[in-house]
Each structure stands twice: as structure tokens, then as C-alpha cells.
Design a protein around this motif. Structure first.
Motif, PDB file in Angstrom:
ATOM      1  N   SER A  19      -1.713  -5.784  13.338  1.00 23.10           N
ATOM      2  CA  SER A  19      -2.024  -5.860  11.904  1.00 23.10           C
ATOM      3  C   SER A  19      -1.405  -4.659  11.208  1.00 23.10           C
ATOM      4  CB  SER A  19      -3.538  -5.845  11.678  1.00 23.10           C
ATOM      5  OG  SER A  19      -4.051  -4.565  12.025  1.00 23.10           O
ATOM      6  N   GLY A  20      -1.339  -4.755   9.880  1.00 22.81           N
ATOM      7  CA  GLY A  20      -0.854  -3.636   9.083  1.00 22.81           C
ATOM      8  C   GLY A  20      -1.826  -2.465   9.127  1.00 22.81           C
ATOM      9  N   THR A  21      -3.105  -2.778   9.214  1.00 20.09           N
ATOM     10  CA  THR A  21      -4.134  -1.734   9.291  1.00 20.09           C
ATOM     11  C   THR A  21      -3.886  -0.845  10.505  1.00 20.09           C
ATOM     12  OG1 THR A  21      -5.740  -3.254   8.323  1.00 20.09           O
ATOM     13  CG2 THR A  21      -6.634  -1.344   9.493  1.00 20.09           C
ATOM     14  N   ASN A  46      -0.779   1.319  10.248  1.00 21.14           N
ATOM     15  CA  ASN A  46      -0.973   2.535   9.441  1.00 21.14           C
ATOM     16  C   ASN A  46      -1.736   3.595  10.224  1.00 21.14           C
ATOM     17  OD1 ASN A  46      -0.033   2.578   6.533  1.00 21.14           O
ATOM     18  ND2 ASN A  46      -0.839   0.500   6.682  1.00 21.14           N
ATOM     19  N   TRP A 104      -3.182   0.623  -0.911  1.00 21.03           N
ATOM     20  CA  TRP A 104      -3.992  -0.131   0.069  1.00 21.03           C
ATOM     21  C   TRP A 104      -3.237  -0.194   1.379  1.00 21.03           C
ATOM     22  CZ3 TRP A 104      -8.244  -1.542   2.076  1.00 21.03           C
ATOM     23  CH2 TRP A 104      -8.361  -2.689   2.886  1.00 21.03           C
ATOM     24  N   HIS A 105      -3.887   0.317   2.423  1.00 18.06           N
ATOM     25  CA  HIS A 105      -3.222   0.360   3.731  1.00 18.06           C
ATOM     26  C   HIS A 105      -4.072  -0.304   4.802  1.00 18.06           C
ATOM     27  CE1 HIS A 105      -0.484   3.070   1.717  1.00 18.06           C
ATOM     28  NE2 HIS A 105      -1.521   3.764   1.299  1.00 18.06           N
ATOM     29  N   GLY A 106      -5.018  -1.171   4.368  1.00 17.14           N
ATOM     30  CA  GLY A 106      -5.913  -1.806   5.313  1.00 17.14           C
ATOM     31  C   GLY A 106      -7.184  -0.991   5.470  1.00 17.14           C
ATOM     32  N   GLU A 135       3.123   3.264  -0.743  1.00 18.41           N
ATOM     33  CA  GLU A 135       3.744   1.938  -0.874  1.00 18.41           C
ATOM     34  C   GLU A 135       4.841   2.058  -1.936  1.00 18.41           C
ATOM     35  OE1 GLU A 135       0.677  -1.495  -1.230  1.00 18.41           O
ATOM     36  OE2 GLU A 135      -0.347   0.337  -1.780  1.00 18.41           O
ATOM     37  N   ASP A 159       4.665   2.575   3.457  1.00 12.62           N
ATOM     38  CA  ASP A 159       3.948   1.389   3.901  1.00 12.62           C
ATOM     39  C   ASP A 159       4.666   0.191   3.293  1.00 12.62           C
ATOM     40  OD1 ASP A 159       2.320  -0.783   4.293  1.00 12.62           O
ATOM     41  OD2 ASP A 159       0.452   0.269   3.867  1.00 12.62           O
ATOM     42  N   VAL A 215       4.325  -2.967   4.402  1.00 15.62           N
ATOM     43  CA  VAL A 215       3.689  -4.190   4.921  1.00 15.62           C
ATOM     44  C   VAL A 215       4.011  -5.373   3.996  1.00 15.62           C
ATOM     45  CG1 VAL A 215       1.433  -5.280   5.297  1.00 15.62           C
ATOM     46  CG2 VAL A 215       1.900  -3.027   6.249  1.00 15.62           C
ATOM     47  N   ILE A 216       4.012  -5.116   2.682  1.00 17.20           N
ATOM     48  CA  ILE A 216       4.372  -6.190   1.742  1.00 17.20           C
ATOM     49  C   ILE A 216       5.875  -6.212   1.481  1.00 17.20           C
ATOM     50  CG2 ILE A 216       4.207  -6.920  -0.686  1.00 17.20           C
ATOM     51  CD1 ILE A 216       1.275  -6.228  -0.650  1.00 17.20           C
ATOM     52  N   LYS A 276       2.889  -8.460   8.275  1.00 14.71           N
ATOM     53  CA  LYS A 276       3.198  -9.784   7.737  1.00 14.71           C
ATOM     54  C   LYS A 276       4.472 -10.400   8.360  1.00 14.71           C
ATOM     55  CE  LYS A 276       0.810  -8.354   3.501  1.00 14.71           C
ATOM     56  NZ  LYS A 276      -0.557  -8.786   3.531  1.00 14.71           N
TER      57      LYS A 276
END
Ligand SMILES: Cc1ncc(COP(=O)(O)O)c(C=O)c1O
Length: 423
Positions: free
Chosen positions: A109-111, A114, A137-139, A194, A227, A229-230, A255
Motif C-alpha cells: 500500500s501507499g501507507t 511512506n 495525505w500519505h495514508g 506531494e 509522495d 502515490v497519485i 496505485k
């Protein structure tokens, strides 16, 4: 039927859901089928899906190359817990696409990614303080789950003892002077940012801000972590760092890195940093950073991620995604002009803000926000078959499966909201 599922769900799942952002008022829709840009609920209603699995499904639902490879992999070896060829191909592919990646490790997961990135940066620098951006937001990882929701001085979750966040310093977004002031003489291990605030409202960092962070981190010996992730594999084949030309020391991915439909994440960076994980170079456990787990490198996500990345590196999807995003942003601006509304985003990311001020950070995105209007808008959009969550923050993830007509339907629904609304 949606309601019946919700009634039953509340008996067994807190709040009746598996993630509070998935709640809708008065009850969630239960989706049982998906195809390309569309999903169908248990009553057979079809929606144009702009949530796209939290943005993981860049190519849309049921993208054939990934699904076919994954289906074959399930029968060949779904889970091993051994080194496997797909993790090697996957790692090489990540490193060839993401400019900051010389070495990489997979997570689920991204969480998690991180968490390990921060640990790696701490292990590498021998420092403990971490800078984290307001509204980032990083999870759900303790050290990074502060200053996420507005107002930022309130906890973003219960259950975080001060000890878990005392080494985290909140830093302002798009305000380099503010960052410099807050980190002065602090000897940070890392700054996590991010390049486009995601859950915070698809607010892009100003290019000078990212460049300035890069210079600041170089000067102070701080590990700069993006980050992505997106934004990774979404804004370009090499992520936001390639698009903006600012290369961090480490990158967090999620993702798309596992193909889209499969739980995944990754953290990567310069060899010099990532080698603090290397048990060959650092045989004694207390001299290295630990990472690993039951599913790390599982061949399903590795193969699916590899297949997706191979498609994305061709690059032809990005102009299509950007032109759909551009069309959505421009037309939504017109459709909602009677309101105090701002449309943010970049590439295939689009967000509607009913605010007086132009959102440039978590403060401007929230302090004048008309929450009532925002949730009315979401209810209306749902009634027109436009699905996204959460209703208090209208994010739209455009995928390669969306057509111009799908985007125009989204805009038409927004225009109908404006027509109907008495203000
Ligand atoms: C920028 C960013 N980082 C980290 C995460 C956490 O990833 P995950 O939900 O896979 O744990 C998310 C989730 O959406 C995210 O948007």
C-alpha cells in the motif's frame, strides 16, 4: 437494495463501510460490476465512474492487458513468498521510468511505502525529524497523519500519542519562506511532499516551490521525498518529477505501480540511500533498515504492475488524458460560473472547490468553503449518474477509458445543477 446492504453492513462494519470516505448520505451505493469507465450498483443503475478505485485505475476498469496477465499469473503462482522473476522485471521497469529511482522495494500500500521511506531516510541520515506538508495525505501511518484535515491544529485521528508525532514538523504548502523558517537549525531527516496535493484538493505545487525545496534539502542534507502515490505514472510516464523537472532523493509510489486493481506500493530512490536496506552490505540487523512482509514482491502485483508500466512507457496515453482533463476543467469553470467556484488540477486530475478564494493550500481550500453547496452538488451529480467520493470533496479521476462524451456528461450534469440551483 443499496439500503438493505447498508443495514446489514452496519451490524458488522463500523459505520457500515470499509473506509469512511466511501460513505454517502443517506447510504452508500453498493457496486457489483465494472467495465471501462462505468460501474453498476446492485440495483442495476449505471454510473460514469470518476473515482476509479481511488485513482488507481488509470486505464479504466478491466484493462485487458493487465487482467489477462493477472489471470494467467493466478493459475501459475498467485503468491509465493520466494524471489520470483516478476519482481526483478518490475523493479527494473520502475527504475527505468521513475527518474529518482535507482533501487526500489515493493510494498502492499501507499501507507506502508511512506512508512518505509521515512524509516529509510532516518536510517540513512541518522536524524529523526521529518517535515510533512499541511494538508498532505500519505495514508494512515502515525508519523505522517497530522495536519491532514482542516483545521490542521485538530488531530486527524484519535489514537496518536504525542510520542508518535513529536518528531514531525508541519510545513506550509506553496510557501518556501515559511518552510525555511520552520526548519531552520532543525536537522531534518526528510521532507515528504506531494507534488500535487491529492486528498487536499488536487492543488498543484508551484514549480518554484518544488525547485526551492530541492535546493533547501541539498543545502541542509535533508532527504527530499516525493509522495507520488497519485501522480506517479499518472502525470507522465515518469510522474510529476519528470513533468516538473525536479528530481527528489526518494519517491513513494502506489496505485498504478501494482497494475491498478491489486494492493500495492513502492518506495525507491538513489542507490546510496536505498542501500541502507541491503543485508549483503550491512549484515548485522542493527546496522540496516528493515523492510519486508508476507506479500512483498507477490508475483500477481509485480506482473500486473510490470505489464501496466510497459504500456504506459509508450507515452501515447498522456496527451489523451491531459486533453480530457483540460476539457473538464475549462468546461466546469464555465458551467459553474454563477457560483464562487474554482476548478483545480493538472493532467487527468480535476477538483471542484466551492470557495471564495483560489485554493493554493489547505487553508485557502477550506476556510471559505461552502460545504452545504458542495454536498448538494455531489447529491445532484449522483442523481445524474456521475459517481465519485467523498461528497464533501469533489475529486474526479479521469482515466484512459473515459471518452469525450463521458466528460461532457459530467459537465452537463454540473450545468444542470447550476440551472436548478437558486442562489
Ligand atoms: C498521496 C497519497 N499517499 C499515500 C496514500 C495511501 O495509499 P494507500 O491507500 O494505498 O495506503 C494515498 C491514498 O490515496 C495518497 O493519495
Amino acid at each position: 437494495m443499496n439500503y438493505e446492504f447498508f443495514e446489514e453492513a452496519q451490524k458488522y462494519l463500523p459505520g457500515g463501510v470499509t473506509y469512511s470516505v466511501r460513505s454517502l448520505d443517506p447510504f452508500p451505493v453498493y457496486i457489483e460490476r465494472s467495465d471501462r469507465a462505468y460501474v453498476w450498483d446492485v440495483r442495476g443503475n449505471r454510473y460514469i465512474d470518476f473515482w476509479m478505485g481511488h485513482g488507481a485505475l488509470l486505464m479504466g476498469h478491466g484493462y485487458r492487458p493487465v487482467i489477462e496477465a493477472a489471470s494467467e499469473q493466478i493459475w501459475t503462482a498467485a503468491h509465493l513468498g520466494y524471489p520470483n522473476p516478476w519482481e526483478v522485471k518490475w523493479a527494473k521497469q520502475v527504475c527505468s521510468m521513475v527518474p529518482s529511482a535507482q533501487k526500489v522495494r515493493p510494498t502492499n500500500s501507499g501507507t506502508e511505502a511512506n512508512m518505509y521511506a521515512v524509516r529509510t531516510a532516518r536510517g540513512f541520515t541518522g536524524r529523526k525529524l521529518v517535515g510533512k506538508i499541511e494538508g498532505g495525505w500519505h495514508g494512515g501511518y502515525d508519523a505522517l497523519q497530522i495536519g491532514v484535515t482542516y483545521p490542521i491544529d485538530k488531530p486527524s485521528t484519535l489514537g496518536l500519542p504525542d510520542e508518535t508525532t513529536v518528531n514531525t514538523i508541519l510545513l506550509p504548502f506553496n510557501d518556501l519562506d515559511g518552510v525555511e523558517k520552520r526548519i531552520k537549525n532543525k536537522q531534518l531527516a526528510a521532507i515528504v511532499v506531494e507534488p500535487v496535493l491529492g486528498a487536499g484538493g488536487f492543488i498543484p505545487a508551484e514549480p518554484d516551490y518544488l525547485k526551492g525545496l530541492r535546493e533547501l534539502c541539498d543545502r541542509e542534507g535533508v532527504v527530499l521525498i516525493f509522495d507520488e502515490v497519485i501522480t506517479g505514472f499518472r502525470l507522465s510516464a515518469g510522474g510529476a518529477q519528470k513533468l516538473y523537472g525536479v528530481i527528489p532523493d526518494m519517491t513513494v509510489l502506489g496505485k498504478c505501480v501494482g497494475g491498478g486493481p491489486f494492493p500495492s506500493g513502492a518506495f525507491c530512490g538513489r542507490s546510496e540511500i536505498m542501500d541502507v536496506l541491503d543485508h549483503l552490505k550491512r549484515p548485522k540487523p542493527y546496522t540496516r533498515v528493515f523492510h519486508g512482509g508476507t506479500y512483498s514482491g507477490n508475483p500477481l502485483a509485480m506482473r500486473a504492475g510490470y505489464v501496466l508500466m510497459k504500456e504506459l512507457e509508450k507515452g501515447d496515453v498522456y496527451p489523451v488524458l491531459s486533453s480530457l482533463g483540460e476539457r473538464a476543467r475549462r468546461s466546469l469553470e464555465e458551467a459553474l460560473e454563477k457560483f464562487e467556484a474554482h476548478i483545480t488540477g493538472v493532467g487527468s486530475l480535476v477538483c471542484v472547490h466551492f470557495t471564495k478564494e483560489k485554493p493554493v493550500d489547505i487553508h485557502t481550500a477550506n476556510r471559505t468553503k461552502d460545504l452545504k453547496l458542495t454536498t448538494e452538488f455531489s447529491k445532484h451529480m449522483l442523481s445524474e449518474g456521475i459517481l465519485y467520493i467523498p461528497p464533501y470533496n469533489p475529486h474526479f479521476f479521469i482515466s484512459a477509458a473515459h471518452s469525450v462524451e463521458d466528460v461532457d456528461k459530467l459537465v452537463e450534469a454540473a450545468a444542470n445543477f447550476a440551472k436548478k440551483h437558486r442562489s
